[in-house]
Design an enzyme around this catalytic site. Structure first.
Site, PDB file in Angstrom:
ATOM      1  N   ARG A  20     -72.400  33.177   1.266  1.00  0.00           N
ATOM      2  CA  ARG A  20     -71.368  32.662   2.108  1.00  0.00           C
ATOM      3  C   ARG A  20     -69.744  32.706   1.591  1.00  0.00           C
ATOM      4  NH1 ARG A  20     -75.173  28.332   3.488  1.00  0.00           N
ATOM      5  NH2 ARG A  20     -76.775  29.340   4.992  1.00  0.00           N
ATOM      6  N   LYS A  30     -58.645  42.313   5.554  1.00  0.00           N
ATOM      7  CA  LYS A  30     -59.485  43.142   6.514  1.00  0.00           C
ATOM      8  C   LYS A  30     -60.649  43.892   5.759  1.00  0.00           C
ATOM      9  CE  LYS A  30     -56.754  44.062  10.719  1.00  0.00           C
ATOM     10  NZ  LYS A  30     -56.470  44.978  11.660  1.00  0.00           N
ATOM     11  N   GLU A  50     -49.954  56.116   5.900  1.00  0.00           N
ATOM     12  CA  GLU A  50     -49.912  54.803   6.110  1.00  0.00           C
ATOM     13  C   GLU A  50     -48.611  54.151   5.425  1.00  0.00           C
ATOM     14  OE1 GLU A  50     -52.087  53.225   7.824  1.00  0.00           O
ATOM     15  OE2 GLU A  50     -54.091  53.442   7.125  1.00  0.00           O
ATOM     16  N   LYS A  82     -46.007  44.721   4.896  1.00  0.00           N
ATOM     17  CA  LYS A  82     -47.425  44.108   5.225  1.00  0.00           C
ATOM     18  C   LYS A  82     -47.445  42.516   5.055  1.00  0.00           C
ATOM     19  CE  LYS A  82     -51.935  45.081   5.502  1.00  0.00           C
ATOM     20  NZ  LYS A  82     -53.400  45.995   5.503  1.00  0.00           N
ATOM     21  N   GLU A 140     -54.786  38.641  13.194  1.00  0.00           N
ATOM     22  CA  GLU A 140     -54.395  39.661  14.402  1.00  0.00           C
ATOM     23  C   GLU A 140     -54.586  39.014  15.849  1.00  0.00           C
ATOM     24  OE1 GLU A 140     -55.042  43.626  13.465  1.00  0.00           O
ATOM     25  OE2 GLU A 140     -55.687  44.131  15.558  1.00  0.00           O
ATOM     26  N   ARG A 159     -49.731  41.458  14.172  1.00  0.00           N
ATOM     27  CA  ARG A 159     -50.363  42.199  13.140  1.00  0.00           C
ATOM     28  C   ARG A 159     -50.955  43.449  13.713  1.00  0.00           C
ATOM     29  NH1 ARG A 159     -54.553  40.744   8.061  1.00  0.00           N
ATOM     30  NH2 ARG A 159     -55.021  42.716   7.705  1.00  0.00           N
ATOM     31  N   ASN A 176     -51.489  49.012  13.370  1.00  0.00           N
ATOM     32  CA  ASN A 176     -52.617  50.041  13.900  1.00  0.00           C
ATOM     33  C   ASN A 176     -51.819  51.210  14.468  1.00  0.00           C
ATOM     34  OD1 ASN A 176     -55.408  49.553  13.455  1.00  0.00           O
ATOM     35  ND2 ASN A 176     -55.230  47.590  14.300  1.00  0.00           N
ATOM     36  N   HIS A 180     -53.618  54.414  15.142  1.00  0.00           N
ATOM     37  CA  HIS A 180     -55.172  54.276  14.757  1.00  0.00           C
ATOM     38  C   HIS A 180     -55.866  54.130  15.938  1.00  0.00           C
ATOM     39  CE1 HIS A 180     -53.315  52.883  11.008  1.00  0.00           C
ATOM     40  NE2 HIS A 180     -54.311  52.694  10.359  1.00  0.00           N
ATOM     41  N   HIS A 209     -58.881  56.458  15.125  1.00  0.00           N
ATOM     42  CA  HIS A 209     -60.200  56.051  14.868  1.00  0.00           C
ATOM     43  C   HIS A 209     -61.067  57.012  15.636  1.00  0.00           C
ATOM     44  CE1 HIS A 209     -59.409  51.713  13.394  1.00  0.00           C
ATOM     45  NE2 HIS A 209     -59.130  52.694  12.273  1.00  0.00           N
ATOM     46  N   HIS A 262     -59.034  59.355   6.796  1.00  0.00           N
ATOM     47  CA  HIS A 262     -58.509  58.387   7.649  1.00  0.00           C
ATOM     48  C   HIS A 262     -57.026  58.482   7.647  1.00  0.00           C
ATOM     49  CE1 HIS A 262     -57.851  54.525   9.178  1.00  0.00           C
ATOM     50  NE2 HIS A 262     -57.189  54.125   8.315  1.00  0.00           N
TER      51      HIS A 262
HETATM   52  P1  NAD Z   1     -61.652  56.410   0.159  1.00  0.00           P
HETATM   53  O1  NAD Z   1     -61.876  55.199  -0.457  1.00  0.00           O
HETATM   54  O2  NAD Z   1     -62.909  57.371   0.491  1.00  0.00           O
HETATM   55  O3  NAD Z   1     -60.842  57.314  -1.317  1.00  0.00           O
HETATM   56  C1  NAD Z   1     -60.446  58.440  -0.949  1.00  0.00           C
HETATM   57  C2  NAD Z   1     -61.073  59.584  -1.927  1.00  0.00           C
HETATM   58  O4  NAD Z   1     -60.473  59.329  -3.323  1.00  0.00           O
HETATM   59  C3  NAD Z   1     -62.660  59.068  -2.437  1.00  0.00           C
HETATM   60  O5  NAD Z   1     -63.184  60.276  -2.666  1.00  0.00           O
HETATM   61  C4  NAD Z   1     -62.446  58.282  -3.887  1.00  0.00           C
HETATM   62  O6  NAD Z   1     -63.825  58.462  -4.559  1.00  0.00           O
HETATM   63  C5  NAD Z   1     -61.217  59.089  -4.427  1.00  0.00           C
HETATM   64  N1  NAD Z   1     -60.595  58.381  -5.616  1.00  0.00           N
HETATM   65  C6  NAD Z   1     -60.322  57.057  -5.407  1.00  0.00           C
HETATM   66  N2  NAD Z   1     -59.234  56.769  -6.150  1.00  0.00           N
HETATM   67  C7  NAD Z   1     -59.332  57.692  -7.011  1.00  0.00           C
HETATM   68  C8  NAD Z   1     -58.332  58.060  -8.129  1.00  0.00           C
HETATM   69  N3  NAD Z   1     -57.513  57.371  -8.662  1.00  0.00           N
HETATM   70  N4  NAD Z   1     -58.512  59.416  -8.695  1.00  0.00           N
HETATM   71  C9  NAD Z   1     -59.186  60.271  -7.994  1.00  0.00           C
HETATM   72  N5  NAD Z   1     -59.983  60.096  -7.080  1.00  0.00           N
HETATM   73  C10 NAD Z   1     -59.864  58.857  -6.505  1.00  0.00           C
HETATM   74  O7  NAD Z   1     -60.260  56.339   1.029  1.00  0.00           O
HETATM   75  P2  NAD Z   1     -59.045  55.715   1.052  1.00  0.00           P
HETATM   76  O8  NAD Z   1     -58.138  56.682   1.679  1.00  0.00           O
HETATM   77  O9  NAD Z   1     -58.496  55.057  -0.018  1.00  0.00           O
HETATM   78  O10 NAD Z   1     -59.386  54.567   2.207  1.00  0.00           O
HETATM   79  C11 NAD Z   1     -59.592  54.903   3.410  1.00  0.00           C
HETATM   80  C12 NAD Z   1     -60.616  53.806   4.049  1.00  0.00           C
HETATM   81  O11 NAD Z   1     -59.443  52.603   4.144  1.00  0.00           O
HETATM   82  C13 NAD Z   1     -60.957  53.822   5.481  1.00  0.00           C
HETATM   83  O12 NAD Z   1     -62.500  53.497   5.597  1.00  0.00           O
HETATM   84  C14 NAD Z   1     -60.223  52.863   6.143  1.00  0.00           C
HETATM   85  O13 NAD Z   1     -60.875  52.335   7.573  1.00  0.00           O
HETATM   86  C15 NAD Z   1     -59.836  51.904   5.253  1.00  0.00           C
HETATM   87  N6  NAD Z   1     -58.515  51.113   5.620  1.00  0.00           N
HETATM   88  C16 NAD Z   1     -58.769  49.814   5.731  1.00  0.00           C
HETATM   89  C17 NAD Z   1     -57.701  49.138   5.968  1.00  0.00           C
HETATM   90  C18 NAD Z   1     -57.720  47.586   5.796  1.00  0.00           C
HETATM   91  O14 NAD Z   1     -56.522  46.704   6.126  1.00  0.00           O
HETATM   92  N7  NAD Z   1     -58.662  46.837   5.305  1.00  0.00           N
HETATM   93  C19 NAD Z   1     -56.262  49.709   6.141  1.00  0.00           C
HETATM   94  C20 NAD Z   1     -56.337  50.932   6.031  1.00  0.00           C
HETATM   95  C21 NAD Z   1     -57.543  51.921   5.764  1.00  0.00           C
HETATM   96  N1  GLY Z   2     -54.363  48.225   8.410  1.00  0.00           N
HETATM   97  C1  GLY Z   2     -54.158  47.368   9.468  1.00  0.00           C
HETATM   98  C2  GLY Z   2     -54.239  45.778   9.247  1.00  0.00           C
HETATM   99  O1  GLY Z   2     -54.363  45.545   7.846  1.00  0.00           O
HETATM  100  O2  GLY Z   2     -53.952  45.080   9.969  1.00  0.00           O
END
Ligand code: NAD
Ligand code: GLY
Length: 370
Positions: free
Chosen positions: A125, A147, A189, A231, A241, A245, A249, A252, A256, A269
Site C-alpha cells: 500500500r 503520475k 516535451e 511543471k 489534475e 494540470r 497534455n 497528447h 496517445h 511517445h
Molecule cells: P523510455 O523509457 O522507453 O526510454 C527511451 C529509450 O531510451 C529506451 O530504450 C531506454 O532503455 C533508453 N534509455 C534510457 N536512458 C538511456 C540512456 N541514458 N542512454 C541510452 N539509452 C537510454 O521512453 P521515454 O521517452 O523516456 O518515456 C516515455 C514514457 O514516459 C511513455 O510511456 C510516456 O507515457 C511516459 N510519460 C509519463 C509522464 C508522466 O507524467 N508520468 C510524462 C510524459 C511521458
Molecule cells: N505529463 C503530463 C503531466 O504530468 O501532467
C-alpha cells in the site's frame, strides 16, 4: 547553466514536497541520497538497456545508505509497460522479503519511471521511491509530478495512480549515451512548455535547438531546469489534475491515439506528441484562437528538432474515424466528449471540446498520405 554545479528545483506539495537535483554526475554522488528515509533495503528498478550503463554506479552510491541494494532489469520498451512486467517488480520485492520501508529507485526513462512509481504506490500500500531519470523526456517531464501508470491495449496510461517520489535526481551526464532519436523525442516535451506557458522559453529553444541536438550539457541543463520549474508551478497548483494540470497534455490527445493506434513502441511517445502538438495547434487556429503564423512557427521548431509534424495514417478506410474512436479513450474525455488542450493565444492554453467536423478536418489535413 554550468552543468557540474547542482541546480535544485523544488516541488511544493505540503508534506509531499521534494527536490529535483539537476547536475552532471549527480547519480553517483552519495551525498544526494543521505537524507532519504532509512531502510534495510533498496531496489533499483531499471531495464536491460540502462542496467549495464548505470546500475552499478547507482548501486555503489546507495551502499553507504542501505545495507542491501537489489537490482531488477525489466524488458525495454513501451510495449512492456504492462501488468506482466509490473509483476516482475513485485516478484523481486517479495522474493527478497522487502518490508514496507524499502525504497525503490527508478533508473531509466519514462517507461521505467511510470512503472516503478506505480509499483511503489501499490507495494504494501505504498513505499517511498526516488526517480533517477536517464532520458531527456523523463528529466523534463515524466519523473516529476507523481503520475504513474501502465498501458492497456485499449488505451495509454489507463491504469495508474498519483504518487509522488521523495526525490528526483537528474544526472545530465546520462544524456550523453541517449540515442539521437530519443533526444529528439525528449525535445518534444521541452518544446511543449513554450506555447502553453512561456514564450521566452520558446524563443530560447528556437535559439538553442542546435546546441540541444549536439548534446551540449549546459543547454540541456537549462532546458531541464526551466521545464521542471514550469511543471513545478503547474503541479503545485493542481497536483491531481482537477483542471490546470491538463495543459501539460498539449499534443497528447492526438499523440496517445497515434501510440495506441500504431501499437505501443512503433512511434516514440515524444514523436507522437510532436505531431499531436501540430494537430492541436491547427485545431486552435481553425477555432480562431491563434493565427497561422504561430502554427507555422511551432511546426518549424518541431521539424528542426528532428520530429514529425504530421500524424501517421491509422486506417486506410476511415482514418479520421479511427483517430476519433481512439481519442474517446482519453482520461480528459467527459461523457464521451473529447477534450483537447488548445492554444488560446500564444503562451496560454485551455482545455475544451471542439466540433467533430472540425477535428476530422484537422486530421485529414495533418496526416501523412502514405
Ligand atoms: P523510455 O523509457 O522507453 O526510454 C527511451 C529509450 O531510451 C529506451 O530504450 C531506454 O532503455 C533508453 N534509455 C534510457 N536512458 C538511456 C540512456 N541514458 N542512454 C541510452 N539509452 C537510454 O521512453 P521515454 O521517452 O523516456 O518515456 C516515455 C514514457 O514516459 C511513455 O510511456 C510516456 O507515457 C511516459 N510519460 C509519463 C509522464 C508522466 O507524467 N508520468 C510524462 C510524459 C511521458
Ligand atoms: N505529463 C503530463 C503531466 O504530468 O501532467
Amino acid at each position: 547553466m554550468n552543468a557540474s554545479f547542482p541546480e535544485i528545483v523544488a516541488i511544493n506539495l505540503a508534506e509531499r514536497s521534494y527536490d529535483i537535483v539537476i547536475a552532471a554526475g549527480a547519480l553517483e554522488n552519495a551525498e544526494h541520497y543521505r537524507a532519504l528515509p532509512a531502510a534495510a533495503a533498496a531496489l533499483i528498478v531499471t531495464n536491460t538497456t540502462v542496467a549495464p550503463l548505470y546500475a552499478a554506479r547507482l548501486r555503489q552510491a546507495l551502499l553507504p545508505q542501505f545495507p542491501e541494494v537489489h537490482v531488477v532489469a525489466l524488458p525495454d520498451g513501451e510495449q512492456h509497460k504492462t501488468w506482466q512486467t509490473l509483476n516482475l517488480v513485485f516478484d523481486e520485492l517479495l522474493g527478497h522479503a522487502c518490508d514496507r520501508k524499502t525504497v525503490l529507485f527508478a533508473l531509466g526513462g519514462g517507461v521505467v519511471g511510470d512503472m516503478t512509481g506505480f509499483a511503489a504506490a501499490s507495494y504494501m500500500r505504498g513505499v517511498p521511491f526516488v526517480q533517477v531519470p536517464t532520458t531527456l523526456l523523463a528529466q523534463v517531464d515524466s519523473s516529476v509530478g507523481g503520475k504513474t501508470a501502465i498501458n492497456h491495449p485499449m488505451g495509454k496510461n489507463m491504469i495508474g495512480a498519483f504518487y509522488q517520489p521523495v526525490k528526483v535526481i537528474c544526472d545530465l551526464d546520462t544524456l550523453r549515451t541517449l540515442p539521437p532519436r530519443e533526444l529528439s523525442a525528449g525535445l518534444a516535451e521541452v518544446i511543449k512548455y513554450g506555447p502553453i506557458a512561456d514564450l521566452d522559453f520558446l524563443a530560447w529553444i528556437e535559439a538553442n535547438v542546435e546546441a540541444l541536438l549536439a548534446y551540449d550539457l549546459g543547454a540541456l541543463g537549462h532546458a531541464v531546469k526551466r521545464s521542471c520549474e514550469i511543471k513545478s508551478w503547474v503541479v503545485g497548483q493542481d497536483e491531481r489534475e482537477a483542471g490546470l494540470r491538463a495543459i501539460l497534455n498539449f499534443g497528447h490527445t492526438f499523440g496517445h491515439a497515434i501510440e495506441a493506434g500504431l501499437g505501443y513502441g512503433e512511434w516514440l511517445h515524444g514523436e507522437a506528441v510532436a505531431a499531436g502538438m501540430v494537430m492541436a495547434a491547427q485545431l486552435s487556429q481553425r477555432l480562431g484562437m491563434i493565427d497561422q503564423t504561430f502554427v507555422d512557427r511551432l511546426a518549424a521548431l518541431i521539424r528542426r528538432a528532428g520530429l514529425p509534424v504530421a500524424g501517421p495514417r491509422l486506417s486506410e478506410t476511415d482514418n479520421a474515424g479511427r483517430y476519433m474512436e481512439l481519442m474517446r479513450v482519453d482520461k480528459k474525455s467527459e461523457g464521451g466528449e473529447i477534450k483537447f488542450v488548445l492554444i488560446d493565444g500564444p503562451g496560454r492554453a485551455v482545455v475544451r471540446g471542439a466540433p467533430e467536423a472540425l477535428v476530422r478536418e484537422v486530421i485529414d489535413a495533418c496526416c501523412l498520405r502514405v
